[in-house]
Design an enzyme around this catalytic site. Sequence first.
Site, PDB file in Angstrom:
ATOM      1  N   ASP A  50      42.388  40.180   5.430  1.00 41.91           N
ATOM      2  CA  ASP A  50      42.208  39.289   6.579  1.00 41.91           C
ATOM      3  C   ASP A  50      41.261  38.126   6.293  1.00 41.91           C
ATOM      4  O   ASP A  50      40.598  37.617   7.197  1.00 41.91           O
ATOM      5  CB  ASP A  50      41.707  40.068   7.812  1.00 41.91           C
ATOM      6  CG  ASP A  50      42.673  41.159   8.212  1.00 41.91           C
ATOM      7  OD1 ASP A  50      43.885  40.982   7.987  1.00 41.91           O
ATOM      8  OD2 ASP A  50      42.210  42.182   8.744  1.00 41.91           O
ATOM      9  N   GLU A  51      41.201  37.703   5.054  1.00 38.77           N
ATOM     10  CA  GLU A  51      40.292  36.609   4.693  1.00 38.77           C
ATOM     11  C   GLU A  51      40.813  35.262   5.188  1.00 38.77           C
ATOM     12  O   GLU A  51      40.055  34.293   5.278  1.00 38.77           O
ATOM     13  CB  GLU A  51      40.129  36.552   3.159  1.00 38.77           C
ATOM     14  CG  GLU A  51      39.450  37.773   2.544  1.00 38.77           C
ATOM     15  CD  GLU A  51      40.453  38.861   2.162  1.00 38.77           C
ATOM     16  OE1 GLU A  51      41.638  38.734   2.536  1.00 38.77           O
ATOM     17  OE2 GLU A  51      40.056  39.821   1.502  1.00 38.77           O
TER      18      GLU A  51
ATOM     19  N   LYS B 268      44.345  34.407   4.139  1.00 35.12           N
ATOM     20  CA  LYS B 268      45.316  34.082   3.075  1.00 35.12           C
ATOM     21  C   LYS B 268      46.505  33.289   3.626  1.00 35.12           C
ATOM     22  O   LYS B 268      46.925  32.299   3.039  1.00 35.12           O
ATOM     23  CB  LYS B 268      45.825  35.378   2.410  1.00 35.12           C
ATOM     24  CG  LYS B 268      44.715  36.182   1.743  1.00 35.12           C
ATOM     25  CD  LYS B 268      45.212  37.506   1.219  1.00 35.12           C
ATOM     26  CE  LYS B 268      45.563  38.504   2.289  1.00 35.12           C
ATOM     27  NZ  LYS B 268      44.437  38.999   3.097  1.00 35.12           N
TER      28      LYS B 268
ATOM     29  N   GLY C 119      49.088  41.163   7.880  1.00 34.23           N
ATOM     30  CA  GLY C 119      49.317  40.247   9.004  1.00 34.23           C
ATOM     31  C   GLY C 119      48.702  38.924   8.609  1.00 34.23           C
ATOM     32  O   GLY C 119      47.480  38.806   8.533  1.00 34.23           O
ATOM     33  N   HIS C 120      49.523  37.948   8.292  1.00 41.01           N
ATOM     34  CA  HIS C 120      49.035  36.655   7.804  1.00 41.01           C
ATOM     35  C   HIS C 120      49.258  35.590   8.875  1.00 41.01           C
ATOM     36  O   HIS C 120      50.405  35.287   9.227  1.00 41.01           O
ATOM     37  CB  HIS C 120      49.740  36.288   6.496  1.00 41.01           C
ATOM     38  CG  HIS C 120      49.401  37.223   5.360  1.00 41.01           C
ATOM     39  ND1 HIS C 120      49.882  37.081   4.094  1.00 41.01           N
ATOM     40  CD2 HIS C 120      48.587  38.317   5.325  1.00 41.01           C
ATOM     41  CE1 HIS C 120      49.391  38.050   3.325  1.00 41.01           C
ATOM     42  NE2 HIS C 120      48.614  38.812   4.059  1.00 41.01           N
TER      43      HIS C 120
ATOM     44  N   ARG D 200      59.635  58.391  -8.071  1.00 39.31           N
ATOM     45  CA  ARG D 200      61.011  58.074  -8.469  1.00 39.31           C
ATOM     46  C   ARG D 200      62.068  58.622  -7.518  1.00 39.31           C
ATOM     47  O   ARG D 200      63.140  59.038  -7.915  1.00 39.31           O
ATOM     48  CB  ARG D 200      61.260  58.562  -9.917  1.00 39.31           C
ATOM     49  CG  ARG D 200      60.339  57.849 -10.892  1.00 39.31           C
ATOM     50  CD  ARG D 200      60.150  58.592 -12.163  1.00 39.31           C
ATOM     51  NE  ARG D 200      59.479  59.865 -11.943  1.00 39.31           N
ATOM     52  CZ  ARG D 200      59.170  60.712 -12.926  1.00 39.31           C
ATOM     53  NH1 ARG D 200      59.498  60.436 -14.157  1.00 39.31           N
ATOM     54  NH2 ARG D 200      58.548  61.831 -12.650  1.00 39.31           N
TER      55      ARG D 200
ATOM     56  N   GLN E 189      46.481  42.124   1.682  1.00 35.72           N
ATOM     57  CA  GLN E 189      45.257  42.920   1.690  1.00 35.72           C
ATOM     58  C   GLN E 189      44.151  42.196   0.892  1.00 35.72           C
ATOM     59  O   GLN E 189      44.183  40.984   0.806  1.00 35.72           O
ATOM     60  CB  GLN E 189      45.492  44.337   1.147  1.00 35.72           C
ATOM     61  CG  GLN E 189      46.342  45.227   2.052  1.00 35.72           C
ATOM     62  CD  GLN E 189      47.829  44.960   1.960  1.00 35.72           C
ATOM     63  OE1 GLN E 189      48.397  45.002   0.884  1.00 35.72           O
ATOM     64  NE2 GLN E 189      48.467  44.705   3.082  1.00 35.72           N
TER      65      GLN E 189
ATOM     66  N   GLY F 217      38.091  26.368  10.718  1.00 39.74           N
ATOM     67  CA  GLY F 217      38.829  26.695  11.936  1.00 39.74           C
ATOM     68  C   GLY F 217      40.197  27.214  11.541  1.00 39.74           C
ATOM     69  O   GLY F 217      40.615  27.075  10.384  1.00 39.74           O
TER      70      GLY F 217
HETATM   71  P1  GDP Z   1      45.116  37.082   6.261  1.00 40.20           P
HETATM   72  O1  GDP Z   1      45.612  38.472   6.471  1.00 40.20           O
HETATM   73  O2  GDP Z   1      44.231  36.975   5.076  1.00 40.20           O
HETATM   74  O3  GDP Z   1      46.196  36.054   6.249  1.00 40.20           O
HETATM   75  O4  GDP Z   1      44.181  36.751   7.515  1.00 40.20           O
HETATM   76  P2  GDP Z   1      44.515  37.079   9.058  1.00 40.20           P
HETATM   77  O5  GDP Z   1      45.537  36.149   9.540  1.00 40.20           O
HETATM   78  O6  GDP Z   1      44.766  38.534   9.249  1.00 40.20           O
HETATM   79  O7  GDP Z   1      43.104  36.833   9.710  1.00 40.20           O
HETATM   80  C1  GDP Z   1      42.455  35.599   9.648  1.00 40.20           C
HETATM   81  C2  GDP Z   1      42.198  35.124  11.077  1.00 40.20           C
HETATM   82  O8  GDP Z   1      41.235  34.095  11.066  1.00 40.20           O
HETATM   83  C3  GDP Z   1      43.416  34.547  11.743  1.00 40.20           C
HETATM   84  O9  GDP Z   1      43.341  34.790  13.121  1.00 40.20           O
HETATM   85  C4  GDP Z   1      43.288  33.055  11.455  1.00 40.20           C
HETATM   86  O10 GDP Z   1      43.939  32.244  12.410  1.00 40.20           O
HETATM   87  C5  GDP Z   1      41.809  32.882  11.545  1.00 40.20           C
HETATM   88  N1  GDP Z   1      41.208  31.853  10.682  1.00 40.20           N
HETATM   89  C6  GDP Z   1      41.590  31.495   9.437  1.00 40.20           C
HETATM   90  N2  GDP Z   1      40.713  30.603   8.925  1.00 40.20           N
HETATM   91  C7  GDP Z   1      39.779  30.409   9.883  1.00 40.20           C
HETATM   92  C8  GDP Z   1      38.594  29.607   9.949  1.00 40.20           C
HETATM   93  O11 GDP Z   1      38.196  28.917   9.005  1.00 40.20           O
HETATM   94  N3  GDP Z   1      37.863  29.679  11.100  1.00 40.20           N
HETATM   95  C9  GDP Z   1      38.242  30.447  12.156  1.00 40.20           C
HETATM   96  N4  GDP Z   1      37.458  30.444  13.227  1.00 40.20           N
HETATM   97  N5  GDP Z   1      39.346  31.194  12.118  1.00 40.20           N
HETATM   98  C10 GDP Z   1      40.095  31.192  10.991  1.00 40.20           C
HETATM   99  P1  IMO Z   2      46.241  41.530   5.181  1.00 35.53           P
HETATM  100  O1  IMO Z   2      47.295  41.174   4.169  1.00 35.53           O
HETATM  101  C1  IMO Z   2      43.144  44.278   6.468  1.00 35.53           C
HETATM  102  C2  IMO Z   2      43.746  48.515   5.595  1.00 35.53           C
HETATM  103  C3  IMO Z   2      43.972  49.453   6.767  1.00 35.53           C
HETATM  104  C4  IMO Z   2      43.380  50.730   6.215  1.00 35.53           C
HETATM  105  C5  IMO Z   2      43.784  50.678   4.742  1.00 35.53           C
HETATM  106  C6  IMO Z   2      45.074  51.432   4.433  1.00 35.53           C
HETATM  107  O2  IMO Z   2      46.559  41.072   6.545  1.00 35.53           O
HETATM  108  O3  IMO Z   2      44.896  41.098   4.702  1.00 35.53           O
HETATM  109  P2  IMO Z   2      47.654  51.086   4.941  1.00 35.53           P
HETATM  110  O4  IMO Z   2      48.358  50.649   6.185  1.00 35.53           O
HETATM  111  O5  IMO Z   2      47.874  50.204   3.775  1.00 35.53           O
HETATM  112  O6  IMO Z   2      47.911  52.524   4.641  1.00 35.53           O
HETATM  113  O7  IMO Z   2      46.093  51.012   5.318  1.00 35.53           O
HETATM  114  O8  IMO Z   2      43.964  49.315   4.443  1.00 35.53           O
HETATM  115  N1  IMO Z   2      44.674  47.373   5.526  1.00 35.53           N
HETATM  116  C7  IMO Z   2      44.325  46.120   5.825  1.00 35.53           C
HETATM  117  N2  IMO Z   2      43.176  45.618   6.302  1.00 35.53           N
HETATM  118  N3  IMO Z   2      44.160  43.452   6.178  1.00 35.53           N
HETATM  119  C8  IMO Z   2      45.308  43.933   5.671  1.00 35.53           C
HETATM  120  O9  IMO Z   2      46.313  43.135   5.242  1.00 35.53           O
HETATM  121  C9  IMO Z   2      45.457  45.337   5.521  1.00 35.53           C
HETATM  122  N4  IMO Z   2      46.448  46.141   5.089  1.00 35.53           N
HETATM  123  C10 IMO Z   2      45.962  47.381   5.091  1.00 35.53           C
HETATM  124  O10 IMO Z   2      43.302  49.001   7.910  1.00 35.53           O
HETATM  125  O11 IMO Z   2      41.983  50.672   6.276  1.00 35.53           O
HETATM  126 MG    MG Z   3      45.645  39.920   7.964  1.00 39.77          MG
END
Ligand code: GDP
Ligand code: IMO
Ligand code: MG
Length: 438
Positions: free
Chosen positions: A17-18, A20, A44-45, A147, A239, A429
């Site tokens: 959730d950085e 990406k 979830g991107h 497998r 992830q 943002g």
């Molecule tokens: P991903 O899984 O790495 O693609 O990240 P997620 O989409 O799960 O979570 C990132 C969240 O932060 C999303 O709700 C984005 O809309 C939001 N976001 C991304 N970059 C920024 C930022 O620089 N500032 C803020 N406030 N939100 C951001």
């Molecule tokens: P993105 O791509 C954050 C976490 C789950 C749990 C562990 C194992 O959006 O960054 P799983 O469903 O793979 O068996 O879960 O990994 N996890 C994530 N946390 N972002 C994700 O994906 C994740 N995908 C799995 O919360 O701790």
């Molecule tokens: Mg995510």
Amino acid sequence: MSVSEKADVLLGLQWGDEGKGKIVDVLTPGYNVIARFQGGPNAGHTLEFDGIKHVLHIIPSGIFHPEKINVIGNGVVIDPVIFEKEIIKLRARNVIPENNLLISKKAHLILPTHRLMDAALEAAKGKAKIGSTLKGIGPAYTDKVARNGLRIGDIAQGNFTDSYTKLRNNHLDLVEKYYKPCFGFNIDEFLVDGISFRDYEKLWLKSIDTLRKFTFVDSEILINEYLRSHKTILAEGAQGSLLDVDFGTYPFVTSSNTVCAGVCTGLGIAPSRVGNVYGIFKAYCTRVGNGPFPTELFDETGEMLRKTGNEFGSTTGRPRRCGWLDLPALKYSIMINGVTELIMMKTDVLSDLDTIKICTAYKYQGNNIDYIPYTYDNDSVEPVYTELAGWKKDLTTVTSTDEFPTELNSYIRFIEEYTGVPITFISVGPDRLQTIKR
Ligand code: GDP
Ligand code: IMO
Ligand code: MG
């Protein structure tokens, strides 16, 4: 971007959730091909642009650019029901994914029984549960390695229904004979995304027909042809490195290689063909699910990060655990991935703080260390912090580095000096436009 015959990689350096999805979307104009190499609908991107917000789970984040090829690589696991839902949502945004989405024949399928087993395995762990997204990821990858798995290419085979039924019956047998008596797990009481297992199975079989409308490819051959013909490729990770099955905070990890090596196995790209490695991190840390998190905050600052950063899971809606930036962990991820450029996300979220802490070492068995030790839990490592001045300025409307407050520049420099890697983008943002190149 690499100039020739190399694929660039973008991956998360923390616990996922950085941001990406946002950055892949921002970088997509500079590439011909965007390819996911691992993970599945546990991801979830989020992409935000032109006032819309869109969350992708299996489909690469370049899909909103119709002229770009998007590839789901062999390292990905696919749930056809979730895939179909994604397609419907994309169509509602006037995207026609059939035109620019290719799926590897070698990508594995997540069966409804994988989801059943995921839930049963988590229930069996009791208090030690991983906190899985329950999308069937672990059991699907287990079948792949054992497998037994079914692959996308099998859908086109005449005996697909038989193969499916055989594997599904094996799973049900296991659940009936083992999980039910041991843990009281009852299939009839189990809901998958709010519907009964039997109904989910019907939906799954129907969704296979949606999948059939897509182009299935030998993605490793195609990707290498792209490389040979100088098409530029960006590999999109899911992830984060601290969730990697080998190098993450095991057993609180996911079941795939989220690190750069996953690009080689998940797309068929040779190590010598990996170019730039963009490592994404938040200006602080979050984690969703269980497992160690040394810099986690349980006070009002943690609450502020969650609220201001809207830290709720994009896939499950669960509140994310929040804490200070952890540099030993970041340095570890940079090492494992060979990161060449850093991208710092959600910098705007720290704007209200008078001072900001950064973890620079762990106190471990009486010494200060700057790496992740084998025994890594909140009892055995204690973070050592450095405190820096906050910038106290709203960054969300900032468009150039000239407008950066001095304190922000000091924060950036501190991280660069510690890690030895340049930070090339600062995100301020969620919108595409709220991205500043340095
Ligand atoms: P991903 O899984 O790495 O693609 O990240 P997620 O989409 O799960 O979570 C990132 C969240 O932060 C999303 O709700 C984005 O809309 C939001 N976001 C991304 N970059 C920024 C930022 O620089 N500032 C803020 N406030 N939100 C951001
Ligand atoms: P993105 O791509 C954050 C976490 C789950 C749990 C562990 C194992 O959006 O960054 P799983 O469903 O793979 O068996 O879960 O990994 N996890 C994530 N946390 N972002 C994700 O994906 C994740 N995908 C799995 O919360 O701790
Ligand atoms: Mg995510």
